[in-house]
Write a protein that holds these residues in place. Sequence first.
Motif, PDB file in Angstrom:
ATOM      1  N   ARG A   1      -3.243 108.470  20.009  1.00 45.37           N
ATOM      2  CA  ARG A   1      -1.961 108.791  20.641  1.00 45.37           C
ATOM      3  C   ARG A   1      -2.127 109.335  22.050  1.00 45.37           C
ATOM      4  O   ARG A   1      -1.187 109.407  22.799  1.00 45.37           O
ATOM      5  CB  ARG A   1      -1.199 109.816  19.793  1.00 45.37           C
ATOM      6  CG  ARG A   1      -0.630 109.239  18.534  1.00 45.37           C
ATOM      7  CD  ARG A   1       0.645 109.962  18.144  1.00 45.37           C
ATOM      8  NE  ARG A   1       1.047 109.614  16.808  1.00 45.37           N
ATOM      9  CZ  ARG A   1       0.636 110.264  15.717  1.00 45.37           C
ATOM     10  NH1 ARG A   1      -0.177 111.284  15.838  1.00 45.37           N
ATOM     11  NH2 ARG A   1       1.029 109.874  14.525  1.00 45.37           N
ATOM     12  N   GLN A   2      -3.344 109.759  22.401  1.00 50.64           N
ATOM     13  CA  GLN A   2      -3.533 110.348  23.721  1.00 50.64           C
ATOM     14  C   GLN A   2      -4.976 110.194  24.195  1.00 50.64           C
ATOM     15  O   GLN A   2      -5.892 110.047  23.390  1.00 50.64           O
ATOM     16  CB  GLN A   2      -3.164 111.838  23.715  1.00 50.64           C
ATOM     17  CG  GLN A   2      -4.011 112.692  22.792  1.00 50.64           C
ATOM     18  CD  GLN A   2      -3.637 112.525  21.343  1.00 50.64           C
ATOM     19  OE1 GLN A   2      -2.472 112.635  20.991  1.00 50.64           O
ATOM     20  NE2 GLN A   2      -4.603 112.234  20.482  1.00 50.64           N
ATOM     21  N   LEU A   3      -5.137 110.228  25.513  1.00 46.63           N
ATOM     22  CA  LEU A   3      -6.464 110.160  26.120  1.00 46.63           C
ATOM     23  C   LEU A   3      -6.617 111.375  27.032  1.00 46.63           C
ATOM     24  O   LEU A   3      -5.741 111.628  27.864  1.00 46.63           O
ATOM     25  CB  LEU A   3      -6.605 108.907  26.987  1.00 46.63           C
ATOM     26  CG  LEU A   3      -6.392 107.530  26.370  1.00 46.63           C
ATOM     27  CD1 LEU A   3      -6.395 106.481  27.478  1.00 46.63           C
ATOM     28  CD2 LEU A   3      -7.492 107.215  25.369  1.00 46.63           C
ATOM     29  N   PRO A   4      -7.718 112.136  26.897  1.00 47.49           N
ATOM     30  CA  PRO A   4      -7.978 113.187  27.879  1.00 47.49           C
ATOM     31  C   PRO A   4      -8.242 112.532  29.238  1.00 47.49           C
ATOM     32  O   PRO A   4      -8.888 111.493  29.316  1.00 47.49           O
ATOM     33  CB  PRO A   4      -9.255 113.860  27.348  1.00 47.49           C
ATOM     34  CG  PRO A   4      -9.356 113.454  25.920  1.00 47.49           C
ATOM     35  CD  PRO A   4      -8.723 112.108  25.823  1.00 47.49           C
ATOM     36  N   VAL A   5      -7.690 113.126  30.289  1.00 46.80           N
ATOM     37  CA  VAL A   5      -7.907 112.586  31.633  1.00 46.80           C
ATOM     38  C   VAL A   5      -8.984 113.437  32.293  1.00 46.80           C
ATOM     39  O   VAL A   5      -8.831 114.653  32.436  1.00 46.80           O
ATOM     40  CB  VAL A   5      -6.604 112.630  32.460  1.00 46.80           C
ATOM     41  CG1 VAL A   5      -6.806 111.941  33.802  1.00 46.80           C
ATOM     42  CG2 VAL A   5      -5.464 111.972  31.693  1.00 46.80           C
ATOM     43  N   MET A   6     -10.093 112.807  32.683  1.00 45.87           N
ATOM     44  CA  MET A   6     -11.240 113.529  33.204  1.00 45.87           C
ATOM     45  C   MET A   6     -11.480 113.158  34.664  1.00 45.87           C
ATOM     46  O   MET A   6     -11.341 112.002  35.054  1.00 45.87           O
ATOM     47  CB  MET A   6     -12.501 113.163  32.410  1.00 45.87           C
ATOM     48  CG  MET A   6     -12.406 113.371  30.914  1.00 45.87           C
ATOM     49  SD  MET A   6     -12.346 115.100  30.456  1.00 45.87           S
ATOM     50  CE  MET A   6     -14.032 115.582  30.792  1.00 45.87           C
ATOM     51  N   SER A   7     -11.847 114.190  35.446  1.00 48.51           N
ATOM     52  CA  SER A   7     -12.224 113.924  36.829  1.00 48.51           C
ATOM     53  C   SER A   7     -13.460 114.766  37.123  1.00 48.51           C
ATOM     54  O   SER A   7     -13.436 115.981  36.928  1.00 48.51           O
ATOM     55  CB  SER A   7     -11.064 114.321  37.744  1.00 48.51           C
ATOM     56  OG  SER A   7     -11.448 114.186  39.082  1.00 48.51           O
ATOM     57  N   ASP A   8     -14.545 114.137  37.535  1.00 50.94           N
ATOM     58  CA  ASP A   8     -15.834 114.815  37.771  1.00 50.94           C
ATOM     59  C   ASP A   8     -16.237 115.695  36.595  1.00 50.94           C
ATOM     60  O   ASP A   8     -16.714 116.820  36.783  1.00 50.94           O
ATOM     61  CB  ASP A   8     -15.760 115.689  39.039  1.00 50.94           C
ATOM     62  CG  ASP A   8     -15.474 114.849  40.280  1.00 50.94           C
ATOM     63  OD1 ASP A   8     -15.989 113.719  40.325  1.00 50.94           O
ATOM     64  OD2 ASP A   8     -14.730 115.329  41.151  1.00 50.94           O
ATOM     65  N   GLY A   9     -16.036 115.225  35.402  1.00 49.88           N
ATOM     66  CA  GLY A   9     -16.451 115.981  34.223  1.00 49.88           C
ATOM     67  C   GLY A   9     -15.501 117.094  33.827  1.00 49.88           C
ATOM     68  O   GLY A   9     -15.744 117.801  32.846  1.00 49.88           O
ATOM     69  N   ASN A  10     -14.410 117.279  34.589  1.00 51.66           N
ATOM     70  CA  ASN A  10     -13.441 118.317  34.234  1.00 51.66           C
ATOM     71  C   ASN A  10     -12.167 117.709  33.680  1.00 51.66           C
ATOM     72  O   ASN A  10     -11.734 116.646  34.120  1.00 51.66           O
ATOM     73  CB  ASN A  10     -13.075 119.149  35.471  1.00 51.66           C
ATOM     74  CG  ASN A  10     -14.260 119.937  35.957  1.00 51.66           C
ATOM     75  OD1 ASN A  10     -14.943 120.605  35.175  1.00 51.66           O
ATOM     76  ND2 ASN A  10     -14.533 119.841  37.248  1.00 51.66           N
TER      77      ASN A  10
END
Length: 393
Positions: free
Chosen positions: A361-370
């Motif tokens: 139902r959802q995807l974590p949104v990651m940027s540079d490992g955060n």
Amino acid sequence: MSRSGFRVGRIFGIDIRLDWSWLLILLLVVWNLSVTFSSVHPDWGVGLVWGAAIVAALLFFGSVLAHELAHSLVAKARGIPVQSITLFLFGGVSNIQREPESPGGEFVMAVLGPITSLVLGGALLTAALASSGVRIALSDATQALKQMSPLLTLVVWLGSINVTLGIFNLIPGFPLDGGRVLRSILWAVTDDLQRATRWAAWVGQTIAWLMILAGIAMTFGAQIPFFGTGLGGGLWLAFIGWFLNSASVQSYQQVIIHDVLEGVPVSRMMRVDPPVCSSRCTVSRLVHDHIMGTDDQAFPILEEGRLAGLVTLEDVRQVGRDAWDTTTVQEIMTPVEKLIVTSPDEDAGQALDKLSSTDVRQLPVMSDGNLVGLLRRRDVIKWLQLHAESIRG
Ligand SMILES: [Zn+2]
């Protein structure tokens, strides 16, 4: 669709899968053929009738597979990855990762499936005719069928089923191959993929409704050219029409949604500050501090500021009420290594593919490992609703 069914093998690096509905068709084909064979060949024993029916059904499987492989191999030759082929009710579906980039590419990819079926069917029928001489063509058909050996019966049946497969798929209604051929021509003429898709899907729905109406008329005794009359045939035709209609509506929506989402980054529709929880937090704290009071379904778990996993309401439901105080969220979370993630710059269309193909139902949104946000299915739906004007286009 890619998740349903089970894997049976791998050819040219493509997973071959069977949908559960295929088993139903297999049983129907075997049963139907055993009835046909025993009425045409009363001299055949029970073992031969069932043996021939099972072999014929498996060869039918091979024919559908050959048809789908033709599509998939063209796609691969054009550098489009093909993950799997799933065989289901009425045929197969090649899980081709991208739409072709040009009308020409789509035309070749779509037309080679039916051509494979027609060539295969034509070759088998010619071989059958050649091996039995002109006897079959000239004499009375039922008499000719009666005289056929088990091998010849199989070849004739398989030849006609391949011809039928080729012709059925050439019906010019999207998403059938014929509809894709039509779309590629309209695309080339109008230079507008969305409009071409809309027209091809509209033709598909019109044909589907004509099939449904003709099928209903047949059940009331009307005589329809090529299809005849009767309850069984009528219901079957109406059912195929209904199937074609829903496939057409569904695939049209998919194409349009993709089109609308193309070029829109995930950051435009993600939830920016999702409620997070530390990995040492207990289930009861998660419930009281976060779950109650929000309508969120999933909670990222952080460890020293970094994403460690994700807990969903379903995970919490697995824990008995009396264990809430003693269980930490770390014990029930899906660890980060097993999560499918996206990034703020990713195309929302691709992220939606990830959501649908993995059924989350959802995807974590990651940027540079955060962790920078959470992309939930309903955020995408809400965005689409706000842009409904351009979807209706
Ligand atoms: Zn096809």
